[in-house]
Design a protein around this motif. Structure first.
Motif, PDB file in Angstrom:
ATOM      1  N   MET A  18      -4.343  -1.527  11.662  1.00  0.00           N
ATOM      2  CA  MET A  18      -3.716  -3.225  11.532  1.00  0.00           C
ATOM      3  C   MET A  18      -4.968  -3.394   9.773  1.00  0.00           C
ATOM      4  N   VAL A  19      -4.969  -2.498   9.386  1.00  0.00           N
ATOM      5  CA  VAL A  19      -5.840  -1.996   7.451  1.00  0.00           C
ATOM      6  C   VAL A  19      -4.561  -1.754   6.979  1.00  0.00           C
ATOM      7  N   PHE A  20      -3.578  -1.176   7.184  1.00  0.00           N
ATOM      8  CA  PHE A  20      -2.287  -0.371   6.319  1.00  0.00           C
ATOM      9  C   PHE A  20      -1.154  -1.061   6.309  1.00  0.00           C
ATOM     10  N   GLY A  21      -1.162  -2.430   7.371  1.00  0.00           N
ATOM     11  CA  GLY A  21       0.010  -3.293   7.380  1.00  0.00           C
ATOM     12  C   GLY A  21       0.868  -3.052   7.507  1.00  0.00           C
ATOM     13  N   GLN A  22       2.140  -3.509   7.405  1.00  0.00           N
ATOM     14  CA  GLN A  22       4.181  -2.630   8.646  1.00  0.00           C
ATOM     15  C   GLN A  22       3.991  -1.708   8.085  1.00  0.00           C
ATOM     16  N   LYS A 105       0.495   4.071   3.192  1.00  0.00           N
ATOM     17  CA  LYS A 105      -0.126   4.844   3.080  1.00  0.00           C
ATOM     18  C   LYS A 105      -0.768   6.056   3.788  1.00  0.00           C
ATOM     19  N   ILE A 106      -0.450   6.294   4.982  1.00  0.00           N
ATOM     20  CA  ILE A 106      -0.946   6.355   6.468  1.00  0.00           C
ATOM     21  C   ILE A 106      -0.614   7.339   7.249  1.00  0.00           C
ATOM     22  N   VAL A 156      -2.518  12.308   7.103  1.00  0.00           N
ATOM     23  CA  VAL A 156      -1.866  12.380   5.923  1.00  0.00           C
ATOM     24  C   VAL A 156      -2.228  11.304   5.145  1.00  0.00           C
ATOM     25  N   PHE A 157      -2.415  12.233   4.094  1.00  0.00           N
ATOM     26  CA  PHE A 157      -2.679  10.140   3.401  1.00  0.00           C
ATOM     27  C   PHE A 157      -1.362  10.636   2.047  1.00  0.00           C
ATOM     28  N   ASN A 158      -0.510  10.187   2.296  1.00  0.00           N
ATOM     29  CA  ASN A 158       0.887   9.396   1.813  1.00  0.00           C
ATOM     30  C   ASN A 158       1.335   9.245   0.468  1.00  0.00           C
TER      31      ASN A 158
END
Length: 216
Positions: A18-22, A105-106, A156-158
């Motif tokens: 939910m936080v990081f969107g699409q 992002k993740i 994993v922090f892309n």
């Protein structure tokens, strides 16, 4: 406890979605996987901040699409315990992981791990002999083995922290402690000794911060 951890992990996955969107499009996913590579090799800086500090190597291999194999292996050179002067040993932690979501992002992986740790810690004590007429110095060691299975979750922090990932794990195992000499047994907790307390079932919990680079 492991079931509770599983529920927390899946709740965290849902919250992150939910936080990081699409979601990634297919082209974005292929682009990220091309950058991340099939095989990654790196180190685990957080292994230095542990009860058993050590130098740890971290590896990850993509087997097929969402399936990955991980391996953490460490050389341990100390034990943070005031009763022991020094220690040495090793730890290996293989894992089988499944990529459960992929975001800009993740990226998240969930799987199972096996943990095996073997250490030898050294202790020197002074013991009174002959009714206190002289003191004998006794050198000895504690051999410890820990093994068990558990559930692991990786982030994993892309973008924000490229090549960095965070692992968390929880499980159950068994620990055995054997002293070379009964004169060096550590007594704590109002007279109970560590050897008696720490043999048997043991809760496995770990967190690790990895820095890995794709090699191919």
């Amino acid at each position: 406890m492991i079931l509770r951890f599983s529920i927390i992990v899946f709740s965290l996955c849902s919250h992150t979605l939910m936080v990081f969107g699409q979601e990634y499009t297919d082209s974005q996913t292929e682009e990220y996987e091309a950058v991340s590579g099939i095989y990654q090799l790196g180190i685990t800086p957080s292994a230095l901040f542990n009860k058993y500090p050590g130098i740890q190597i971290s590896q990850r291999l993509k087997v097929y699409k969402p399936i990955y194999i991980g391996l953490e292996s460490a050389v341990l050179f100390y034990m943070i315990d005031w009763d022991f002067e020094r220690a040495r040993g090793f730890r290996i932690r293989p894992s089988l992981q499944l990529k459960v979501y992929n975001r800009e992002k993740i990226t998240g992986h969930i799987g199972v791990f096996y943990n095996y740790r073997k250490t030898k810690a050294f202790r020197e004590v002074e013991t009174q002999r002959a009714n206190g007429n002289f003191i004998q110095i006794i050198d000895g060691h504690l051999d410890s083995k820990l093994s068990g299975w558990g559930l692991q979750f990786d982030l994993v922090f892309n973008e924000d922290l490229p090549n960095f990932s965070l692992s968390m794990g929880l499980g159950m195992g068994n620990i055995t402690n054997v002293y070379s000499n009964q004169d060096i047994v550590v007594n704590r907790f109002f007279g109970d000794n560590v050897n008696a307390i720490r043999n048997g079932e043991y809760i496995l919990f770990f967190y690790a911060l990895h820095y890995r680079l794709p090699l191919f």
